[in-house]
Design a protein around this motif. Structure first.
Motif, short mmCIF file in Angstrom:
data_model
loop_
_atom_site.label_atom_id
_atom_site.label_comp_id
_atom_site.label_asym_id
_atom_site.label_seq_id
_atom_site.Cartn_x
_atom_site.Cartn_y
_atom_site.Cartn_z
N PHE A 130 91.69 112.18 -0.53
CA PHE A 130 93.16 112.27 -0.54
C PHE A 130 93.80 111.63 0.69
CE2 PHE A 130 97.06 114.85 0.31
CZ PHE A 130 97.78 114.47 -0.82
N ASP A 131 93.20 111.86 1.87
CA ASP A 131 93.92 111.40 3.08
C ASP A 131 93.04 110.69 4.10
OD1 ASP A 131 92.50 113.45 4.22
OD2 ASP A 131 94.21 114.77 4.54
N MET A 167 98.93 114.58 10.57
CA MET A 167 97.98 114.04 11.54
C MET A 167 96.69 113.65 10.81
SD MET A 167 99.02 116.69 14.53
CE MET A 167 97.53 116.64 15.48
N ILE A 168 96.86 112.74 9.87
CA ILE A 168 95.77 112.30 9.00
C ILE A 168 95.71 110.78 9.07
CG2 ILE A 168 95.83 114.24 7.40
CD1 ILE A 168 97.78 112.67 5.68
N ASP A 169 94.72 110.21 8.43
CA ASP A 169 94.54 108.76 8.56
C ASP A 169 95.41 107.97 7.59
OD1 ASP A 169 92.63 108.69 10.62
OD2 ASP A 169 91.10 109.38 9.22
N ALA A 170 95.58 108.47 6.38
CA ALA A 170 96.29 107.68 5.36
C ALA A 170 96.60 108.60 4.18
CB ALA A 170 95.40 106.53 4.90
N GLY A 171 97.09 107.99 3.09
CA GLY A 171 97.30 108.74 1.86
C GLY A 171 98.74 109.16 1.63
N ARG A 202 95.45 112.24 17.73
CA ARG A 202 96.16 112.14 16.46
C ARG A 202 97.64 112.49 16.61
NH1 ARG A 202 93.44 111.75 11.58
NH2 ARG A 202 91.19 111.66 11.75
#
Lengths: 292, 288
Positions: A142-143, B44-48, B85
């Motif tokens: 998902f992320d 605070m995640i990489d993508a999506g 992050r």
């Protein structure tokens, strides 16, 4: 008591499992009286004693982490029923409390942990483990990061010594059941029930869901993200083994060897298969240069 | 809005918390909202999808970051990955200031994901100040610390909560996110007069104000963010704005979330107080 001791003592109390009636336990894991522990650092007020004040945090902790875990493992909860899922979650989180600033990672150890705890799932153990794997793969896909993929031309120029990597959002799974559609159906069912009832699903006890017949069959699956949505894609065993080897950092020639070890695909057809798989992976943007 | 150095002299008025159930309404209706507060950890995640949605929101609206896991009062050092992050997100959102809670919640690398209260001791002041300064220096934007709701007090405490807050913010030279609902909740749970608290905080350091609803139980009150703001909390808000001057204000509604319009209308009630002509005398005095 200094700050460090207070924080260690309070964290241990707050994270200790509740009783069946959702109260704080009378005794700590080391046998000490929780009332005495609470009184050693918590002040009472005119309505609540130290034990009762600490108990509020103990309850809040469990409500929070159990509900976060249930949100990520909707299908597992449906298959096991809410009661069995809750006991399993308490056991899991007691052994694997959060080690991350984000609750996103709360379930990261659940599939592996569940595999060695058949006593907590009953007769659907193997299916439950597969479902946990599929649901955790969704969280990752998902992320996780999306890197620039190699183009078809770049892939065509690779040789046996090339080292590659896969998109970080790809999760490869080896399963005993082809359970991904069951997971998706259970998610849909849960969504419908929640919206029809107008209630959070965690507010009432749910028995194990009645499942359609599902036969055990070795299955190789990838969870991945296209645009912003997560998809599951079944893979031939050889493709799965090859991708796993690439993900582990093996050279392309080694990965191909790993893929075709014990394969029933005749040697004469392997080159065509490879071409077909790499074309498909290139189109999906799965193959990336190795990160330096 | 005059703003101050703790909110980068922002002119933000009334905002609401950005919540997923409202996305559809926001994207389709494009309502007029002065600003949204986002929970940093959700992005605070990489993508999506979450980051894509945030980028869409930022095309049209201003956002301010609010964190829930910095744990300024924890004795163990923060996770470097967390800080990395967080800074990445700060650079993405260009948040003018950033807030997190004056509390602790992790120890020895294990996280409770709760906002646990601190004992109000000199040792806790020193530890907390050290971390607030470190985070502020690393992020290179103003940091505001928020007073939390609490249900337990400590036998070790050596001062009141507002004295503790004042010591921390003065020594760390940081801002305050004054949560008037949290003051009310803690006052009921610890049996003090909430107005004493509001009257004691260093008004010139208040970067932002939070308002929210709560749930009342037989023997205590829980900060549940699932109800409208009650009158006694509006009274605290009125006094806070009287002391601080017009201040960026945010309504928190996190559970049993009603429609966007309902949440926004509740937040906009703050304008009754923000739009009054106020001398903000204490601010003027502090500035001079």
């Amino acid at each position: 008591m200094n700050l460090e001791s207070i924080q260690r003592e309070m964290a241990a109390a707050v994270m200790q499992p509740l009783t069946r009636d959702e109260n704080m336990r009378e005794r700590a894991a080391d046998g000490r009286s929780m009332a005495e522990i609470a009184e050693s650092f918590v002040a009472p007020n005119s309505r609540l004693n130290a034990f009762e004040r600490l108990e509020i945090y103990n309850r809040q902790y469990w409500y929070r982490v159990l509900s976060a875990l249930a949100e990520d493992f909707v299908a597992l909860r449906a298959v096991l029923g809410s009661r069995k899922f809750a006991s399993l979650s308490v056991a899991y989180l007691t052994e694997h409390p959060s080690r991350s600033f984000t609750m996103r990672n709360l379930g990261s150890h659940l599939p592996a942990w569940l595999r060695v705890h058949p006593e907590l799932t009953g007769r659907r153990h193997s299916l439950a483990v597969d479902i946990a794997k599929i649901e955790w793969a969704f969280v990752v896909a998902f992320d996780s990061a999306q890197r620039a993929p190699l183009t078809l031309a770049e892939i065509a120029a690779l040789d046996g010594s090339s080292q590659l990597s896969l998109q970080p959002h790809i999760e490869l799974m080896e399963l005993n059941y082809p359970a991904e559609n069951l997971v998706l159906d259970l998610h849909q069912r849960e969504k419908r029930q929640t919206s029809e009832a107008g209630l959070g699903s965690d507010e009432e006890e749910q028995p194990p869901a009645k499942l359609p017949r599902i036969r055990r069959k070795p299955t190789w699956l990838a969870a991945h993200r296209v645009e912003l949505s997560v998809f599951y894609l079944r893979l031939p065993r050889e493709a799965f083994l090859m991708l796993t080897a690439l993900q582990e950092g093996k050279m392309l020639a080694e990965a191909m060897e790993a893929g075709f070890a014990d394969s029933r695909i005749p040697a004469a057809r392997r080159a065509a298969k490879l071409q077909q798989w790499f074309k498909s992976w290139a189109e999906l943007g799965w193959i990336c240069a190795r990160e330096t | 809005m005059p703003g101050n150095r703790f909110n980068a002299y922002a002119d933000h008025t009334v905002g609401i918390g950005l919540r997923i159930p409202h996305y559809q309404h926001i994207f389709s209706r494009k309502p007029v909202v002065d600003w949204f507060e986002i929970i940093s950890e959700n992005f605070m995640i990489d993508a999506g999808r979450p980051l894509a949605m945030l980028d869409q929101i930022m095309d049209r609206y201003r956002v301010v970051q609010h964190g829930v896991s910095m744990y300024f009062g924890s004795v163990t050092a923060p996770d470097p990955e967390h800080l990395r992050r967080l800074k990445q997100l700060v650079q993405r959102t260009k948040t003018p200031w950033l807030s997190d809670h004056l509390c602790w919640g992790s120890v020895d690398g294990t996280y409770t994901h709760d906002l646990l209260p601190l004992p109000y001791t000199w040792e806790a002041v020193e530890r907390t100040v050290e971390r607030v300064r470190m985070v502020q220096d690393f992020l290179e934007i103003p940091v505001a610390v928020e007073n939390v709701s609490s249900y337990a007090a400590f036998t070790a405490s050596q001062m009141t909560e507002w004295e503790f807050l004042t010591e921390v913010v003065e020594r760390a030279d940081c801002g305050i996110l004054l949560d008037v609902n949290n003051i009310y909740v803690s006052a009921m749970n610890h049996e003090f007069n909430p107005m004493d608290y509001v009257n004691a905080v260093p008004a010139h350091r208040v970067a932002q104000i939070h308002i929210a609803g709560h749930s009342r139980y037989e023997k205590y009150i829980l900060d549940t963010h699932d109800h409208p703001v009650i009158d006694p909390v509006w009274q605290l808000y009125a006094r806070a704005t009287e002391r601080c001057g017009p201040t960026p204000t945010l309504l928190e509604w996190d559970d049993h979330i009603p429609s966007f319009d309902e949440v926004h209308a509740e937040a906009l009630k703050a304008n009754r107080y923000l739009r009054r002509k106020q001398p903000a005398q204490e601010l003027v005095e502090a500035a001079s």
